[in-house]
Write a protein that holds these residues in place. Structure first.
Motif, PDB file in Angstrom:
ATOM      1  N   LEU A 118     -28.129  21.001 -27.363  1.00 60.76           N
ATOM      2  CA  LEU A 118     -29.084  21.811 -26.758  1.00 60.76           C
ATOM      3  C   LEU A 118     -28.587  22.563 -25.658  1.00 60.76           C
ATOM      4  N   GLN A 119     -27.871  22.059 -24.831  1.00 64.98           N
ATOM      5  CA  GLN A 119     -27.352  22.982 -23.713  1.00 64.98           C
ATOM      6  C   GLN A 119     -26.838  24.453 -24.271  1.00 64.98           C
ATOM      7  N   ASP A 120     -25.901  24.141 -25.240  1.00 63.33           N
ATOM      8  CA  ASP A 120     -25.417  25.210 -25.864  1.00 63.33           C
ATOM      9  C   ASP A 120     -26.409  26.149 -26.498  1.00 63.33           C
ATOM     10  N   GLN A 121     -27.145  25.798 -27.218  1.00 58.08           N
ATOM     11  CA  GLN A 121     -28.386  26.614 -27.722  1.00 58.08           C
ATOM     12  C   GLN A 121     -29.072  27.240 -26.678  1.00 58.08           C
ATOM     13  N   ILE A 143     -29.752  32.520 -23.445  1.00 63.61           N
ATOM     14  CA  ILE A 143     -29.806  33.432 -22.203  1.00 63.61           C
ATOM     15  C   ILE A 143     -28.978  34.628 -22.403  1.00 63.61           C
ATOM     16  N   GLN A 144     -27.795  34.244 -22.972  1.00 66.62           N
ATOM     17  CA  GLN A 144     -27.034  35.298 -23.338  1.00 66.62           C
ATOM     18  C   GLN A 144     -27.366  36.503 -24.007  1.00 66.62           C
ATOM     19  N   GLN A 145     -28.452  36.022 -25.261  1.00 65.51           N
ATOM     20  CA  GLN A 145     -28.986  37.064 -26.060  1.00 65.51           C
ATOM     21  C   GLN A 145     -30.168  37.521 -25.582  1.00 65.51           C
ATOM     22  N   ASN A 146     -30.736  37.167 -24.266  1.00 64.66           N
ATOM     23  CA  ASN A 146     -32.093  37.586 -23.900  1.00 64.66           C
ATOM     24  C   ASN A 146     -33.047  37.226 -24.719  1.00 64.66           C
ATOM     25  N   ASN A 147     -33.235  36.109 -25.253  1.00 65.20           N
ATOM     26  CA  ASN A 147     -34.247  35.659 -26.147  1.00 65.20           C
ATOM     27  C   ASN A 147     -34.986  34.366 -25.452  1.00 65.20           C
ATOM     28  N   ILE A 148     -34.994  34.371 -24.133  1.00 66.13           N
ATOM     29  CA  ILE A 148     -35.719  33.234 -23.604  1.00 66.13           C
ATOM     30  C   ILE A 148     -37.240  33.120 -24.041  1.00 66.13           C
TER      31      ILE A 148
END
Length: 759
Positions: free
Chosen positions: A64-67, A72-77
């Motif tokens: 879950l932390q990796d996802q 965050i990295q993909q700006n998809n929050i």
């Protein structure tokens, strides 16, 4: 394909069933977004091993932390799943007890598989899955079609060569007669003609070799179709008739029978052309060629005869309208229907085949001390096969067939009888369909037979008749059918009987029996696990089958949805019930079938710790009559236990831990207390099922009186027979709401129709 992806393809009803597995227990968002990862873990092992559970729990948090990091990295929050919230939920609810999470997910994954299995078991067979064996056969049939097309070209080429040679010979002779000077070129022309004759002879040999190869391959295919594929289809149909989820579609067989018949007819057509060419264009090898062609034609006709005499099949076995789940049981005077199909579906056969049904054709009836019964059809229902069907099949539907008893032999007959008497529900009969096909000067006698049927005279005989149908079709796999099987019936192994019983529940309730349920039934039926099950043990002498049949009828009429969704544990004895419930929270209950009521009843047992002791109580079983008034979910919802002047509903969780309303809420039909503000001056009321004090000692078995299956009481059977006749004639499933005549016009007592139907 991932399990979750398959679940997403189900209809809304089944998806709601999946949702209820997780409701109040685990977010379906986590199940959805982590579906592949969740399905890759061994939750079953983690559920019983604390270390393994801790490892899986930490792996889940890390995943879950990796996802979340990836979001965050993909700006998809904002647009993506809330993996951070999911992680917080898992930590808050399962960090202290990771084994609970493992047990929950293990159970849910198993239940998901059961839902998928039940769906696959009931899918219509619109497009059969091609096995490697079928793919190979299909390729061979396709190759035959290509070969006959090539053969036609070769025969046409041969005809052209013969015509050209004949033309040269005739025209040259004419020119020589007109101009004697051309005679000196005679040798050259003869040499040219000889070359052409040699080439024609070589071409003939090539064509004949092609014919030999094609006919040998066709012979193998015809043997495969008639001796392998058709018997295997008939076996699948046998098992499907007794509830097994087998594919009984005829599309592939019809495709192959039609294509091979077309190729064989094409071979005969080319043989006829070769005969005509051989007769018209004589040569030195004409005599030997004529013999070869005659032999090939004879062989081709034998293949056509073998294929077409097996091409008529009973597509739908005899079934009465009021017993759709129990084919092959026929009642005298009651309409039944069946369908036959001719698999060689070519236009040349349309309207050529008139099919006539004959009851017990060429059957020597089994002689018993009770005599045996003879039957005939009430109407001559012969039909011509046509293709006026949506799928273009060449078939005939016999929809208005019925039987009458023609003759019976009694004990007074002087003919010898066997010592082992047969009951009427053990008498096996058969319906044959006969047709004559005239084709190319040949007369083909074509027949197709139904599976053995049992003829009854009373609806009370249905359970015993169905036991005979099941037993026969589980055991008998060869033709001709052994209609004397019950003179000395072979036993079944437990594996065979377990499959048979499981199919009955799949057929009636869309859910097979699981291993625990089968284990309980095995203990009830068999004295020793390694024993065989004998016919008399299963069907007679206080038969366990009558009890099981009563439960099947109970499921069909009142519990089908609950059974399908797995809410009914069903076959679990009192000792096992206590073992399952004693360590569960107070109010945990399970639903099981009564073992004491032979006509089918259901009860629920719950655990109570309020007194400091673990006590398991059970309510008095609900019968069909009671469930016709109040559904089981409403009975559970409004059940009230009164002890020491206090009343409450003791039922809280459906085993293992599903809240009662989560399981049954969608089935409630009886409302709770009224909230109408205008009713304040009234004392509120609601329907309640009340027990005074905890469970009393078990009452003695409430056995249903055993019926004599060989006799009919005309008084008790009157309304049942009247219902069948009217529903049969009017094609109505029920007539209980139809006012036929005023009750006061009757000269005999009027009984409630529902009671008669229950009886």
């Amino acid at each position: 394909m991932a399990q979750w992806q398959e679940l997403l393809k189900l209809d809304s009803v089944l998806q709601n069933q999946v949702r209820q597995l997780y409701e109040g227990r685990f977010p379906t968002d986590i199940r959805h977004w982590l579906s592949n990862w969740i399905e890759s873990q061994d939750w079953g092992a983690a559920a019983v091993d604390e270390n393994a559970a801790g490892t899986c729990f930490q792996a889940l948090l890390e995943h879950l932390q990796d996802q979340w990091t990836r979001s965050i990295q993909q700006n998809n929050i904002l647009q993506g799943p809330n993996f951070s919230g999911m992680r917080d939920y898992v930590m808050e609810n399962f960090q202290a007890q990771p084994m609970n999470l493992a047990a929950l997910l293990s159970e849910c994954l198993k239940e998901e598989k059961k839902i998928l299995a039940s769906v696959k078991a009931t899918l219509p067979c619109s497009s059969p899955v091609m096995t490697p064996q079928w793919i190979d056969l299909d390729n061979k049939v396709t190759q035959m079609k290509l070969q006959i097309a090539e053969l036609k070209k070769e025969v046409k080429t041969l005809e052209g060569l013969n015509e050209k040679l004949h033309f040269i010979q005739k025209m040259w002779q004419s020119k020589v007669e007109q101009d004697v000077g051309l005679a000196q070129s005679q040798t050259l022309v003869e040499q040219e003609c000889l070359k052409r004759e040699t080439f024609i002879t070589q071409t003939k040999h090539i064509v004949l070799q092609q014919l030999v190869t094609t006919l040998n391959q066709l012979a193998q295919i015809v043997t495969t179709l008639t001796s392998v594929e058709l018997p295997e289809w008939k076996r699948r149909q046998q098992l499907a008739c007794i509830g097994c989820p087998e594919d009984t579609s005829l599309e592939l067989l019809q495709k192959w029978f039609t294509a091979v018949t077309e190729v064989l007819l094409g071979v005969r057509e080319q043989l006829q052309k070769l005969k005509e060419q051989n007769k018209k264009y004589t040569s030195s090898d004409s005599a030997s060629l004529s013999d070869s062609l005659a032999e090939f034609d004879k062989f081709t006709l034998s293949l056509i005869r073998k294929l077409l005499t097996n091409a008529l099949v009973v597509e739908k076995q005899p079934v009465m309208q009021n017993l759709p789940h129990r084919p092959l049981i026929l009642k005298t005077g009651v309409r039944f229907k069946m369908t036959v199909r001719f698999l060689a579906n070519l236009p040349v056969f349309k309207d050529l085949l008139k099919v006539k049904p004959i009851f017990d054709k060429d059957v020597e009836e089994v002689k018993t001390v009770n005599g045996f019964r003879l039957f005939d059809f009430n109407l001559d229902d012969s039909k011509v096969l046509d293709v006026d069907t949506p799928d273009g099949a060449m078939m005939a539907a016999f929809e208005h067939m019925s039987l009458k008893e023609k003759k019976a032999r009694t004990k007074g007959s002087c003919e010898p009888y066997v010592l082992n008497p047969l009951m009427v529900t053990e008498e096996l009969h058969i319906i044959r369909f006969v047709a004559v096909l005239h084709l190319a000067g040949e007369t083909l006698d074509i027949e197709a037979s139904s599976l053995p049927v049992v003829v009854i005279s009373s609806s009370n005989q249905v359970p015993s008749a169905w036991a005979s149908i099941m037993w026969f079709n589980m055991l008998s796999t060869s033709e001709p059918m052994n209609l004397s099987l019950f003179v000395d019936p072979p036993p079944l192994s437990w594996q065979q009987l377990a499959s048979l019983l499981s199919w009955q529940f799949l057929s009636m309730g869309q859910r097979p029996l699981d291993q625990d349920q089968l284990s309980m039934l095995q203990d009830k039926i068999m004295d020793y696990p390694e024993d065989l099950v004998h016919w008399n043990k299963f069907s007679k002498d206080e038969s366990v089958w009558i009890w099981i049949d009563g439960i099947l009828d109970l499921i069909k009429k009142h519990l089908s949805d609950l059974w399908q969704h797995g809410y009914i544990m069903g076959f679990v004895n009192k000792q096992r019930t206590s073992s399952l419930l004693q360590n569960k929270p107070t109010g945990t209950f399970l639903i099981r079938f009564s073992e004491s009521i032979r006509d089918g009843a259901i009860t629920f047992s719950w655990v109570d710790h309020s007194t400091g002791e673990k006590r398991v109580h059970a309510v008095e079983p609900y019968t069909k009559k009671e469930l016709s008034v109040l559904s089981l979910p409403d009975a559970i919802n409004h059940y009230t236990l009164t002890t020491q002047g206090r009343s409450s509903n003791p039922l809280v969780y459906l085993y293992p831990d599903t809240p009662k309303d989560a399981a049954f809420g969608s089935y409630y039909t009886v409302p709770g207390p009224s909230t109408n503000k205008n009713m304040k001056e009234y004392v509120q009321r609601r329907l309640a099922v009340v027990s005074i004090n905890p469970t009393p000692p078990p009452s003695p078995p409430r056995d249903v009186p055993q019926m004599d299956v060989d006799t009919v009481d005309p008084n008790t059977d009157f309304f049942q027979r009247l219902e069948e006749i009217l529903s049969d004639l009017l094609e109505l499933p029920e007539w209980s709401n139809l006012q036929l005549f005023p009750q006061e016009s009757l000269n005999y007592p009027v009984f409630p129709l529902q009671n008669e139907m229950d009886h």
